[in-house]
Scaffold this motif. Structure first.
Motif, PDB file in Angstrom:
ATOM      1  N   ALA A 189       0.796  -1.108  -0.094  1.00 20.61           N
ATOM      2  CA  ALA A 189       0.080  -0.040  -0.022  1.00 20.61           C
ATOM      3  C   ALA A 189       0.852   1.395  -0.025  1.00 20.61           C
ATOM      4  CB  ALA A 189      -0.956   0.017   1.124  1.00 20.61           C
ATOM      5  N   ASN A 190       1.855   1.378   0.824  1.00 17.50           N
ATOM      6  CA  ASN A 190       2.815   2.580   0.971  1.00 17.50           C
ATOM      7  C   ASN A 190       3.893   2.505  -0.111  1.00 17.50           C
ATOM      8  OD1 ASN A 190       5.047   0.952   2.040  1.00 17.50           O
ATOM      9  ND2 ASN A 190       4.211   1.183   3.987  1.00 17.50           N
ATOM     10  N   GLY A 191       3.979   1.471  -1.152  1.00 16.70           N
ATOM     11  CA  GLY A 191       4.850   1.464  -2.134  1.00 16.70           C
ATOM     12  C   GLY A 191       6.301   1.039  -1.969  1.00 16.70           C
ATOM     13  N   THR A 192       6.520   0.581  -0.814  1.00 15.78           N
ATOM     14  CA  THR A 192       7.948   0.196  -0.363  1.00 15.78           C
ATOM     15  C   THR A 192       8.263  -1.189  -0.794  1.00 15.78           C
ATOM     16  OG1 THR A 192       7.093  -0.748   1.842  1.00 15.78           O
ATOM     17  CG2 THR A 192       8.120   1.617   1.836  1.00 15.78           C
ATOM     18  N   ILE A 193       7.365  -1.998  -1.340  1.00 21.66           N
ATOM     19  CA  ILE A 193       7.278  -3.103  -1.934  1.00 21.66           C
ATOM     20  C   ILE A 193       6.308  -3.243  -3.058  1.00 21.66           C
ATOM     21  CG2 ILE A 193       7.166  -5.685  -1.831  1.00 21.66           C
ATOM     22  CD1 ILE A 193       8.356  -5.657   0.997  1.00 21.66           C
ATOM     23  N   SER A 194       7.041  -3.894  -4.188  1.00 26.17           N
ATOM     24  CA  SER A 194       5.848  -4.183  -5.420  1.00 26.17           C
ATOM     25  C   SER A 194       5.979  -5.639  -5.864  1.00 26.17           C
ATOM     26  CB  SER A 194       6.358  -3.031  -6.553  1.00 26.17           C
ATOM     27  OG  SER A 194       6.637  -1.836  -6.195  1.00 26.17           O
ATOM     28  N   ALA A 195       4.725  -5.899  -6.323  1.00 28.27           N
ATOM     29  CA  ALA A 195       4.324  -7.263  -6.856  1.00 28.27           C
ATOM     30  C   ALA A 195       4.630  -7.469  -8.386  1.00 28.27           C
ATOM     31  CB  ALA A 195       2.971  -7.612  -6.598  1.00 28.27           C
ATOM     32  N   LEU A 196       5.423  -8.462  -8.760  1.00 28.17           N
ATOM     33  CA  LEU A 196       5.577  -8.724 -10.151  1.00 28.17           C
ATOM     34  C   LEU A 196       4.370  -9.077 -10.610  1.00 28.17           C
ATOM     35  CD1 LEU A 196       9.161 -10.779  -9.715  1.00 28.17           C
ATOM     36  CD2 LEU A 196       8.796  -8.267 -10.464  1.00 28.17           C
ATOM     37  N   ASP A 197       4.457  -8.953 -12.113  1.00 32.00           N
ATOM     38  CA  ASP A 197       3.368  -9.508 -12.880  1.00 32.00           C
ATOM     39  C   ASP A 197       3.728 -10.851 -13.495  1.00 32.00           C
ATOM     40  OD1 ASP A 197       1.284 -10.171 -14.538  1.00 32.00           O
ATOM     41  OD2 ASP A 197       1.498  -8.459 -15.954  1.00 32.00           O
ATOM     42  N   LEU A 198       3.091 -12.033 -12.672  1.00 31.63           N
ATOM     43  CA  LEU A 198       3.682 -13.346 -13.023  1.00 31.63           C
ATOM     44  C   LEU A 198       2.948 -13.655 -14.316  1.00 31.63           C
ATOM     45  CD1 LEU A 198       4.099 -15.003  -9.677  1.00 31.63           C
ATOM     46  CD2 LEU A 198       5.896 -14.124 -11.183  1.00 31.63           C
ATOM     47  N   GLY A 199       1.925 -13.044 -14.878  1.00 35.27           N
ATOM     48  CA  GLY A 199       1.226 -13.595 -15.964  1.00 35.27           C
ATOM     49  C   GLY A 199      -0.321 -14.421 -15.441  1.00 35.27           C
ATOM     50  N   ASP A 200      -0.006 -15.489 -14.649  1.00 34.90           N
ATOM     51  CA  ASP A 200      -0.933 -16.065 -13.815  1.00 34.90           C
ATOM     52  C   ASP A 200      -0.669 -15.964 -12.324  1.00 34.90           C
ATOM     53  OD1 ASP A 200       0.308 -19.435 -14.363  1.00 34.90           O
ATOM     54  OD2 ASP A 200       1.334 -17.730 -14.290  1.00 34.90           O
ATOM     55  N   PRO A 201      -1.822 -15.802 -11.667  1.00 37.52           N
ATOM     56  CA  PRO A 201      -1.327 -15.625 -10.264  1.00 37.52           C
ATOM     57  C   PRO A 201      -1.282 -16.822  -9.707  1.00 37.52           C
ATOM     58  CG  PRO A 201      -3.646 -15.333 -10.879  1.00 37.52           C
ATOM     59  CD  PRO A 201      -3.091 -15.573 -12.069  1.00 37.52           C
ATOM     60  N   LEU A 202      -0.396 -17.149  -8.452  1.00 40.05           N
ATOM     61  CA  LEU A 202      -0.045 -18.293  -7.475  1.00 40.05           C
ATOM     62  C   LEU A 202      -1.704 -18.507  -6.980  1.00 40.05           C
ATOM     63  CD1 LEU A 202       3.316 -17.536  -5.621  1.00 40.05           C
ATOM     64  CD2 LEU A 202       2.572 -18.999  -7.939  1.00 40.05           C
ATOM     65  N   LEU A 203      -1.613 -19.572  -6.732  1.00 35.02           N
ATOM     66  CA  LEU A 203      -2.961 -20.184  -5.933  1.00 35.02           C
ATOM     67  C   LEU A 203      -2.889 -19.574  -4.590  1.00 35.02           C
ATOM     68  CD1 LEU A 203      -2.776 -24.141  -6.577  1.00 35.02           C
ATOM     69  CD2 LEU A 203      -4.330 -22.292  -7.829  1.00 35.02           C
ATOM     70  N   GLY A 204      -4.535 -19.046  -4.384  1.00 32.24           N
ATOM     71  CA  GLY A 204      -4.670 -18.725  -3.212  1.00 32.24           C
ATOM     72  C   GLY A 204      -5.171 -19.831  -2.037  1.00 32.24           C
ATOM     73  N   GLY A 205      -5.378 -19.381  -0.927  1.00 34.33           N
ATOM     74  CA  GLY A 205      -5.642 -20.253  -0.099  1.00 34.33           C
ATOM     75  C   GLY A 205      -6.583 -19.802   0.994  1.00 34.33           C
ATOM     76  N   PRO A 206      -7.323 -20.770   1.826  1.00 35.87           N
ATOM     77  CA  PRO A 206      -8.249 -19.940   2.915  1.00 35.87           C
ATOM     78  C   PRO A 206      -7.277 -19.549   4.157  1.00 35.87           C
ATOM     79  CG  PRO A 206      -8.417 -22.265   2.609  1.00 35.87           C
ATOM     80  CD  PRO A 206      -7.886 -21.838   1.562  1.00 35.87           C
ATOM     81  N   VAL A 207      -7.838 -18.375   4.772  1.00 32.73           N
ATOM     82  CA  VAL A 207      -7.169 -17.975   5.827  1.00 32.73           C
ATOM     83  C   VAL A 207      -8.527 -17.979   6.900  1.00 32.73           C
ATOM     84  CG1 VAL A 207      -6.258 -16.093   7.023  1.00 32.73           C
ATOM     85  CG2 VAL A 207      -5.496 -16.683   4.983  1.00 32.73           C
ATOM     86  N   GLY A 208      -8.172 -18.433   8.328  1.00 30.80           N
ATOM     87  CA  GLY A 208      -9.188 -18.516   9.213  1.00 30.80           C
ATOM     88  C   GLY A 208      -8.815 -18.885  10.609  1.00 30.80           C
ATOM     89  N   VAL A 209      -9.782 -19.357  11.285  1.00 32.19           N
ATOM     90  CA  VAL A 209      -9.298 -19.843  12.680  1.00 32.19           C
ATOM     91  C   VAL A 209      -9.514 -21.228  12.685  1.00 32.19           C
ATOM     92  CG1 VAL A 209      -9.942 -17.813  13.545  1.00 32.19           C
ATOM     93  CG2 VAL A 209     -11.687 -19.370  13.550  1.00 32.19           C
ATOM     94  N   SER A 210      -8.559 -21.908  13.562  1.00 28.40           N
ATOM     95  CA  SER A 210      -8.627 -23.374  13.992  1.00 28.40           C
ATOM     96  C   SER A 210      -9.062 -23.400  15.485  1.00 28.40           C
ATOM     97  CB  SER A 210      -7.377 -24.105  13.477  1.00 28.40           C
ATOM     98  OG  SER A 210      -7.000 -24.071  12.255  1.00 28.40           O
ATOM     99  N   VAL A 211      -9.646 -24.378  15.845  1.00 26.14           N
ATOM    100  CA  VAL A 211      -9.784 -24.801  17.195  1.00 26.14           C
ATOM    101  C   VAL A 211     -10.043 -26.237  17.343  1.00 26.14           C
ATOM    102  CG1 VAL A 211     -10.954 -22.686  17.626  1.00 26.14           C
ATOM    103  CG2 VAL A 211     -12.295 -24.615  17.039  1.00 26.14           C
ATOM    104  N   ARG A 212     -10.076 -26.932  18.608  1.00 24.45           N
ATOM    105  CA  ARG A 212     -10.148 -28.251  18.938  1.00 24.45           C
ATOM    106  C   ARG A 212     -11.430 -28.875  18.676  1.00 24.45           C
ATOM    107  NH1 ARG A 212      -6.997 -26.261  22.855  1.00 24.45           N
ATOM    108  NH2 ARG A 212      -8.507 -26.055  24.207  1.00 24.45           N
ATOM    109  N   ASP A 213     -11.432 -29.686  18.209  1.00 28.08           N
ATOM    110  CA  ASP A 213     -12.904 -30.477  18.093  1.00 28.08           C
ATOM    111  C   ASP A 213     -13.460 -30.896  19.499  1.00 28.08           C
ATOM    112  OD1 ASP A 213     -12.940 -30.462  15.136  1.00 28.08           O
ATOM    113  OD2 ASP A 213     -12.301 -32.421  14.838  1.00 28.08           O
ATOM    114  N   GLN A 214     -14.923 -30.621  19.370  1.00 27.93           N
ATOM    115  CA  GLN A 214     -15.442 -30.741  20.827  1.00 27.93           C
ATOM    116  C   GLN A 214     -14.840 -29.967  21.881  1.00 27.93           C
ATOM    117  OE1 GLN A 214     -15.252 -35.202  20.788  1.00 27.93           O
ATOM    118  NE2 GLN A 214     -16.758 -35.395  19.243  1.00 27.93           N
ATOM    119  N   SER A 215     -14.109 -29.223  21.701  1.00 27.52           N
ATOM    120  CA  SER A 215     -13.883 -28.314  22.824  1.00 27.52           C
ATOM    121  C   SER A 215     -14.820 -27.419  23.484  1.00 27.52           C
ATOM    122  CB  SER A 215     -12.346 -27.765  22.645  1.00 27.52           C
ATOM    123  OG  SER A 215     -12.531 -26.768  21.614  1.00 27.52           O
ATOM    124  N   ALA A 216     -14.846 -27.235  24.629  1.00 27.90           N
ATOM    125  CA  ALA A 216     -15.815 -25.935  24.775  1.00 27.90           C
ATOM    126  C   ALA A 216     -15.135 -24.726  24.937  1.00 27.90           C
ATOM    127  CB  ALA A 216     -15.989 -26.107  26.620  1.00 27.90           C
TER     128      ALA A 216
END
Length: 242
Positions: A189-216
């Motif tokens: 956003a502030n321009g200190t780093i720039s992204a290259l144009d790779l032609g086809d984007p790398l795969l994205g992935g889900p970001v979220g929260v993990s918790v224990r199964d059946q935990s209160a």
């Protein structure tokens, strides 16, 4: 197996003792494990908002490699892990709730020779590469992309997902860094780093929260997860949220 169950039991006992000792103040604690994807922007913002509504709840933050944080989540040392979802075989005994989808970028300094044109992937071999280490969640996706471009034999100069080291190294050299967009959102956003144009984007992935199964899940932990979800819905620039 014995260690896992006894560790959980002892942690529950400790929490019970803490609750009795702090009954007058009604203070509580949430132990949070953070991956780099959310540690630099999203979670700090959510933590500030959460603190306003729950000043009696103390957040204890831990960072580290994905496998270590997930193990701590399983044995009860952590209550929640926030970051990119791991491979299915690493999520045994855990539940995941997606917040947004994040993209992997190849980033460089603003004056880098490869900027300003669509890139021939073979040209990457002429510059130092910074790749995620084998234990990082995005490692397999990056290496699969390199394989698809016949670059699987290129040796990286660095293996790193840390913002502090990666940002400085990129700014001082011609290094090309493969990293999740969320980690370097402010720098883009502030321009200190720039992204290259790779032609086809790398795969994205889900970001979220993990918790224990059946935990209160406590009311405070539910509120923290809801705060994260609400923040993403406010159109975070680097998320897929509307």
């Amino acid at each position: 197996m014995f260690q896992q169950f006894t560790s959980t039991a002892l942690l529950d006992l400790e929490k019970g003792q803490d609750m009795v000792r702090g009954a007058k103040s009604h203070s509580t604690r949430i132990a949070v494990g953070l991956l780099p994807t959310v540690a630099t922007d999203i979670f700090p913002r959510a933590a500030i908002e959460f603190r306003k509504a729950h000043p009696q709840c103390h957040l204890r933050i831990s960072t580290g490699p994905n496998w270590s944080l997930l193990q701590q989540l399983r044995d009860g040392s952590l209550d929640i892990v926030v970051g990119r979802m791991s491979a299915p075989e690493q999520m045994m005994g855990l539940s995941f709730r997606e917040l947004f989808t994040d993209q992997i970028l190849a980033v460089v300094r603003p004056e880098h020779p490869l900027l300003g044109k669509q890139l021939d992937p073979a040209a990457l071999a002429e510059f130092p590469l910074m790749l995620p280490p084998a234990g990082a969640v995005i490692s397999s996706a990056v290496r699969a992309w390199l394989l698809s471009k016949n670059l699987q034999t290129v040796e990286p100069a660095f293996e790193n997902v840390s913002l502090a080291f990666g940002r400085k190294t990129v700014m001082l050299s011609d290094t090309v860094w493969f990293i999740s967009r969320s980690v370097i959102a402010d720098e883009l956003a502030n321009g200190t780093i720039s992204a290259l144009d790779l032609g086809d984007p790398l795969l994205g992935g889900p970001v979220g929260v993990s918790v224990r199964d059946q935990s209160a899940i406590s009311n405070e932990l539910t509120a923290l997860i809801d705060t994260l979800g609400a923040l993403v819905k406010k159109a975070t620039p680097h998320s897929s949220a509307p």
